[in-house]
Each structure stands twice: as C-alpha cells, then as structure tokens.
Design a protein around this motif. Structure first.
Motif, PDB file in Angstrom:
ATOM      1  N   LEU A  92      35.390  30.309  44.711  1.00  0.00           N
ATOM      2  CA  LEU A  92      36.817  30.055  44.871  1.00  0.00           C
ATOM      3  C   LEU A  92      37.545  31.318  45.349  1.00  0.00           C
ATOM      4  N   ALA A  93      37.173  32.462  44.812  1.00  0.00           N
ATOM      5  CA  ALA A  93      37.792  33.718  45.235  1.00  0.00           C
ATOM      6  C   ALA A  93      37.487  33.999  46.704  1.00  0.00           C
ATOM      7  N   ALA A  94      36.268  33.686  47.133  1.00  0.00           N
ATOM      8  CA  ALA A  94      35.905  33.893  48.535  1.00  0.00           C
ATOM      9  C   ALA A  94      36.706  32.983  49.453  1.00  0.00           C
ATOM     10  N   LEU A  95      36.873  31.734  49.061  1.00  0.00           N
ATOM     11  CA  LEU A  95      37.661  30.793  49.867  1.00  0.00           C
ATOM     12  C   LEU A  95      39.123  31.229  49.959  1.00  0.00           C
ATOM     13  N   ARG A  96      39.694  31.678  48.849  1.00  0.00           N
ATOM     14  CA  ARG A  96      41.089  32.132  48.858  1.00  0.00           C
ATOM     15  C   ARG A  96      41.252  33.375  49.724  1.00  0.00           C
ATOM     16  N   ALA A  97      40.312  34.311  49.589  1.00  0.00           N
ATOM     17  CA  ALA A  97      40.401  35.547  50.365  1.00  0.00           C
ATOM     18  C   ALA A  97      40.314  35.262  51.861  1.00  0.00           C
ATOM     19  N   ARG A  98      39.393  34.402  52.240  1.00  0.00           N
ATOM     20  CA  ARG A  98      39.264  34.080  53.668  1.00  0.00           C
ATOM     21  C   ARG A  98      40.513  33.387  54.191  1.00  0.00           C
ATOM     22  N   GLU A  99      41.093  32.492  53.393  1.00  0.00           N
ATOM     23  CA  GLU A  99      42.310  31.786  53.812  1.00  0.00           C
ATOM     24  C   GLU A  99      43.459  32.760  54.058  1.00  0.00           C
ATOM     25  N   LYS A 100      43.498  33.867  53.287  1.00  0.00           N
ATOM     26  CA  LYS A 100      44.572  34.845  53.406  1.00  0.00           C
ATOM     27  C   LYS A 100      44.189  36.018  54.316  1.00  0.00           C
ATOM     28  N   ASN A 101      43.053  35.894  55.018  1.00  0.00           N
ATOM     29  CA  ASN A 101      42.575  36.936  55.932  1.00  0.00           C
ATOM     30  C   ASN A 101      42.341  38.265  55.212  1.00  0.00           C
ATOM     31  N   LEU A 102      41.846  38.186  53.988  1.00  0.00           N
ATOM     32  CA  LEU A 102      41.489  39.374  53.224  1.00  0.00           C
ATOM     33  C   LEU A 102      39.990  39.626  53.339  1.00  0.00           C
ATOM     34  N   VAL A 103      39.574  40.815  52.969  1.00  0.00           N
ATOM     35  CA  VAL A 103      38.144  41.145  52.967  1.00  0.00           C
ATOM     36  C   VAL A 103      37.489  40.420  51.800  1.00  0.00           C
ATOM     37  N   VAL A 104      36.635  39.471  52.107  1.00  0.00           N
ATOM     38  CA  VAL A 104      36.077  38.596  51.072  1.00  0.00           C
ATOM     39  C   VAL A 104      35.327  39.380  50.006  1.00  0.00           C
ATOM     40  N   THR A 105      34.538  40.353  50.419  1.00  0.00           N
ATOM     41  CA  THR A 105      33.700  41.073  49.456  1.00  0.00           C
ATOM     42  C   THR A 105      34.517  41.880  48.454  1.00  0.00           C
ATOM     43  N   ASP A 106      35.779  42.168  48.780  1.00  0.00           N
ATOM     44  CA  ASP A 106      36.628  42.893  47.833  1.00  0.00           C
ATOM     45  C   ASP A 106      37.027  42.032  46.639  1.00  0.00           C
ATOM     46  N   HIS A 107      36.782  40.729  46.725  1.00  0.00           N
ATOM     47  CA  HIS A 107      37.240  39.805  45.689  1.00  0.00           C
ATOM     48  C   HIS A 107      36.087  39.136  44.947  1.00  0.00           C
ATOM     49  N   LEU A 108      34.891  39.649  45.115  1.00  0.00           N
ATOM     50  CA  LEU A 108      33.724  39.111  44.433  1.00  0.00           C
ATOM     51  C   LEU A 108      33.323  40.027  43.288  1.00  0.00           C
ATOM     52  N   VAL A 109      32.785  39.437  42.233  1.00  0.00           N
ATOM     53  CA  VAL A 109      32.348  40.229  41.086  1.00  0.00           C
ATOM     54  C   VAL A 109      30.887  39.933  40.801  1.00  0.00           C
ATOM     55  N   GLY A 110      30.193  40.959  40.328  1.00  0.00           N
ATOM     56  CA  GLY A 110      28.785  40.794  40.009  1.00  0.00           C
ATOM     57  C   GLY A 110      27.911  41.059  41.220  1.00  0.00           C
ATOM     58  N   GLU A 111      26.676  40.630  41.114  1.00  0.00           N
ATOM     59  CA  GLU A 111      25.712  40.815  42.197  1.00  0.00           C
ATOM     60  C   GLU A 111      24.696  39.690  42.149  1.00  0.00           C
ATOM     61  N   GLY A 112      23.847  39.624  43.174  1.00  0.00           N
ATOM     62  CA  GLY A 112      22.838  38.579  43.221  1.00  0.00           C
ATOM     63  C   GLY A 112      22.861  37.833  44.534  1.00  0.00           C
ATOM     64  N   GLU A 113      22.037  36.789  44.610  1.00  0.00           N
ATOM     65  CA  GLU A 113      21.854  36.059  45.866  1.00  0.00           C
ATOM     66  C   GLU A 113      23.142  35.401  46.342  1.00  0.00           C
ATOM     67  N   LEU A 114      23.906  34.812  45.428  1.00  0.00           N
ATOM     68  CA  LEU A 114      25.156  34.161  45.831  1.00  0.00           C
ATOM     69  C   LEU A 114      26.093  35.161  46.490  1.00  0.00           C
ATOM     70  N   ILE A 115      26.275  36.331  45.889  1.00  0.00           N
ATOM     71  CA  ILE A 115      27.166  37.353  46.433  1.00  0.00           C
ATOM     72  C   ILE A 115      26.678  37.787  47.812  1.00  0.00           C
TER      73      ILE A 115
END
Length: 253
Positions: free
Chosen positions: A141-164
């Motif tokens: 959800l954070a990735a979708l919101r960030a992309r919609e607002k033209n923000l850097v998606v990776t700045d809004h992700l937490v944690g690590e792993g395959e999904l990230i």
C-alpha cells in the motif's frame, strides 16, 4: 488449550457488521480464562492498539481507542518524555523531533518497529504469519501511494526481503506481484482512500478466514476472531468519529 465455552458463546462476525454483539471488553474481561502463553500473544494484539494511538497522537488526530495495554494519556506523557513502556517504543520516541507532527515515513517506521517486535515475540504461528502478511500488505500500500504521488517508492518501504526487492526493481503496474498476491487487482481498482481502506480490511479478513484452521475450539480460531473484532471495532469507532466531525461542520454553517 481448547476454548470450548468461548467458541460456543461467540456470535458470528461479518465484515460489514454495523455493530458488535460481543465487544472486546467482554471477550477479554477475564484474562485468567486464557492459558498464560495465549494471553501473552493477545497482549501483542492489544499493543497494536497502542501503536494506533501513537500514530494518531503523532499526526495530530483524535486518539480515542478503548482497548490498549497502556492508554492514550500514558502515551501523551511518553511522547513528551519517553521513559516507560516497551523498550522498542521508548527508543523510537527518543528519536522523534519534539513538537513536530510525524511524517508518513515516521509513521511507517513506527509500524515497522511494532511488527519487528511482535513477530520476534509471538509464540503463536498464526499470529506470526498474520503479522508478516500485514507488514507486507502495508508495504504494498505504501508503494502504491508513493508511486501515485510521484515519490521515491523505496523511501517508503520498511524491512527487507524478496517483496521489497521486487517492488524496488519493478516498473510494472502491480510491481510484478500479481502472481504471488492475487489481491493486487483489487488494490489497483481502488479509486479513493476509502476504497483502498475497504480493500485493505477485506484482504486481512480473508487471510484470517483461510488461516484460522478447522478446529473451532483451538486458540488459532479464537485469535482470528479477536483480530477480526479488533478491525471491526476500529472501523466502527472511526466511522463514528467522522460522523461527529460532519455534525460539527454542519453546526458551524
């Protein structure tokens, strides 16, 4: 431990219920009715209410939540001078800028801290799996919101792993996640924040339906019920807050 009486006593829950017939207060009114290790996991669920309180306080929004471990006034004081409460939250609050409303990134870090603590502490497998799933869903959800607002998606992700990693490198509309997460279509179809919130809740509800198991007397089934009831009471409380806000706006006209 089996919970024969509670399982027989609890009414069925529907996600679109407009009121609850058995409240969390009634369900959790007698901690001694639960096995000690089960109650410890229930407290981790209640701690999510404290995280929600902190989110609301840090973002300047009403924070009336009935079921928490510590309560609203406790957290008001801790935000001013962090000394008590779970160590991971004391550390988190010590790093906040005094007097400033929290940014979306700070809120994401708050929930990341909770998920890391709860997943490391929980004994119950269903609870660990649910927390991992909810964390992944929040990242999506954070990735979708960030992309919609033209923000850097990776700045809004937490944690690590395959999904990230998949989200970070993909340029596809669904971040290449549609195969592993069939609910992506529902999220992409959401046109406004309310539809997105509804989709979010439905996805979590479906997960609990699938993972609760076949034994209605097992703790997994009771825990799934508790998590659903938490979602339902939170939604009903927020709807009531919005209704009161509308009344106040009408009175001001």
């Amino acid at each position: 431990m089996k919970y024969y009486f509670l399982a027989t006593y609890l009414p069925e829950l529907q996600r679109d219920d407009k009121k609850v017939r058995v409240s969390l207060a009634e369900l959790l009114g007698e901690p001694q009715a639960y096995a000690r290790e089960d109650w410890a996991d229930i407290e981790l669920v209640l701690l999510a209410g404290d995280i929600f309180v902190l989110e609301r306080l840090l973002t300047g929004k009403p924070a009336e939540v009935e079921h928490t471990l510590y309560g609203v006034e406790f957290w008001r004081e801790q935000i001013k001078s962090p000394k008590e409460g779970p160590a991971f939250l004391v550390t988190f609050m010590e790093q906040l800028e005094p007097g400033r409303l929290a940014s979306p990134k700070v809120v994401e870090d708050l929930y990341a801290a909770y998920f890391n603590h709860a997943m490391a502490t929980a004994r119950n497998g269903l609870l660990r799996n649910y927390l991992a799933f909810e964390r992944d869903l929040r990242n999506i959800l954070a990735a979708l919101r960030a992309r919609e607002k033209n923000l850097v998606v990776t700045d809004h992700l937490v944690g690590e792993g395959e999904l990230i990693e998949n989200i970070a490198r993909s340029r596809a509309e669904d971040f290449g996640l549609g195969g592993d997460y069939p609910f992506m279509e529902k999220l992409l179809a959401a046109k406004d924040p309310q539809q997105m919130q509804d989709a979010h809740e439905q996805i979590l509800w479906n997960f609990l339906d699938e993972e609760a198991g076949q034994d209605p007397f097992a703790f997994d089934a009771l825990l799934a019920y508790l998590l659903k009831l938490t979602m339902l009471e939170k939604r009903l409380a927020l709807n009531e807050d919005e209704a009161m806000a509308r009344v106040r706006r009408w009175e001001a006209l």
